[in-house]
Design a protein around this motif. Structure first.
Motif, mmCIF file in Angstrom:
data_model
loop_
_atom_site.group_PDB
_atom_site.id
_atom_site.type_symbol
_atom_site.label_atom_id
_atom_site.label_comp_id
_atom_site.label_asym_id
_atom_site.label_seq_id
_atom_site.Cartn_x
_atom_site.Cartn_y
_atom_site.Cartn_z
ATOM 1 N N ALA A 212 -2.235 -12.035 42.572
ATOM 2 C CA ALA A 212 -1.538 -11.181 41.610
ATOM 3 C C ALA A 212 -2.014 -11.526 40.204
ATOM 4 C CB ALA A 212 -0.032 -11.364 41.725
ATOM 5 N N VAL A 213 -2.685 -10.601 39.566
ATOM 6 C CA VAL A 213 -3.261 -10.803 38.235
ATOM 7 C C VAL A 213 -2.262 -10.293 37.201
ATOM 8 C CG1 VAL A 213 -5.206 -10.302 36.744
ATOM 9 C CG2 VAL A 213 -5.564 -10.522 39.204
ATOM 10 N N VAL A 214 -1.878 -11.178 36.276
ATOM 11 C CA VAL A 214 -0.797 -10.886 35.336
ATOM 12 C C VAL A 214 -1.341 -10.484 33.973
ATOM 13 C CG1 VAL A 214 1.247 -11.828 34.197
ATOM 14 C CG2 VAL A 214 0.735 -12.453 36.568
ATOM 15 N N GLU A 215 -1.003 -9.282 33.541
ATOM 16 C CA GLU A 215 -1.254 -8.765 32.189
ATOM 17 C C GLU A 215 -2.724 -8.745 31.807
ATOM 18 O OE1 GLU A 215 1.200 -10.496 29.183
ATOM 19 O OE2 GLU A 215 3.039 -10.264 30.341
ATOM 20 N N ALA A 216 -3.593 -8.489 32.755
ATOM 21 C CA ALA A 216 -5.026 -8.402 32.431
ATOM 22 C C ALA A 216 -5.307 -7.136 31.638
ATOM 23 C CB ALA A 216 -5.859 -8.407 33.707
#
Length: 267
Positions: A212-216
């Motif tokens: 889960a990639v956060v705020e890219a």
């Protein structure tokens, strides 16, 4: 008279209040929606009602519970010290920062705080699935000092989720390498798959890996990675729309197993 304490919990998005003895064992629980106090021991009736007094909101029915399911029985016999369900997202990082907050002034932000922000964002998104037949667990300790960031269990199966902080940065995924901004590429997908494999071994069930990639600012996946989903934190709600593979009883049984600290000692 032994002192009893009241421990609030949430189950399927509904609040329950468990009444525990000094040894941590449950002796009763109060279901507010059903307005019922379930007693495991009739001889503790007066003590239980006294402990619950400040929490009762009206007339209640008091009596023994219906025959518990295996999952409910596992929950009732689980010692609070071994119950991982109350863990907050990033629990291990919160404890680490409390013990060692680091210098008051730093040239660069503490990477632990960025990692904590990512786990909290992902944890909040997964907790929003609660109530639709899903359960989420956070910061599950593994032997050797490792941990599973998040485990979510629901009708669509089990998902082991690792959070990655990438605020305002480009993320490039080329299995197994992940590059965040201008930092050196890391074989992060191997780590995510290894977490899922360990969870599958512990729970003797198939576990899907998720990064889960956060705020890219931008997320580029060069090719579909092997055995793993790469999602933005804002897309995690989509897990609830996947096809159902587990029955409600299976979900409850797996959740009861996963929340027990002893389950993770053998991986």
């Amino acid at each position: 008279m032994n002192r009893l304490r009241v421990v609030p919990t949430r189950r399927h998005g509904q609040e329950r209040l468990y009444v525990c003895g000094t040894d941590g064992r449950n002796v009763a629980w109060y279901d507010r929606e059903a307005a019922r106090v379930n007693l495991l021991s009739e001889d503790r009736r007066d003590d239980v009602l006294h402990a619950l007094g400040p929490f009762l909101t009206g007339p209640v029915t008091v009596g023994p519970p219906s025959v518990p399911t295996p999952a409910e029985l596992a929950r009732l016999t689980l010692h609070p010290d071994d119950d991982l369900a109350p863990n907050r997202p990033g629990e291990a990082l919160v404890i680490d920062l409390d013990r060692d907050p680091g210098p008051a002034r730093r040239l660069r932000p503490d990477p632990r705080r960025r990692a904590l922000a990512a786990e909290q964002a992902v944890g909040a998104a997964l907790d929003d699935l609660e109530g639709g037949g899903w359960h989420s667990l956070h910061s599950l300790p593994l032997p050797g000092g490792d941990r599973v960031h998040h485990l979510v269990i629901g009708p669509a199966g089990l998902f082991c989720v690792r959070a990655l902080y990438a605020r305002r940065q480009r993320v490039l995924v080329a299995d197994p390498m992940v590059t965040v901004g201008r930092r050196e590429a890391q074989p992060l997908l191997r780590r995510v798959r290894a977490d899922a494999d360990r969870a599958a071994h512990a729970l003797t069930a198939q576990v899907h890996a998720v990064l889960a990639v956060v705020e890219a600012a931008r997320l580029d996946v060069l090719a579909p990675p092997r055995r793993i989903r790469v999602l933005r934190d804002t897309d995690l709600a989509g897990l609830a729309r996947l096809g159902g593979v587990l029955k409600p009883a299976d979900v409850e049984a797996l959740h009861a197993m996963a929340r027990d600290r002893h389950t993770w000692l053998r991986v």
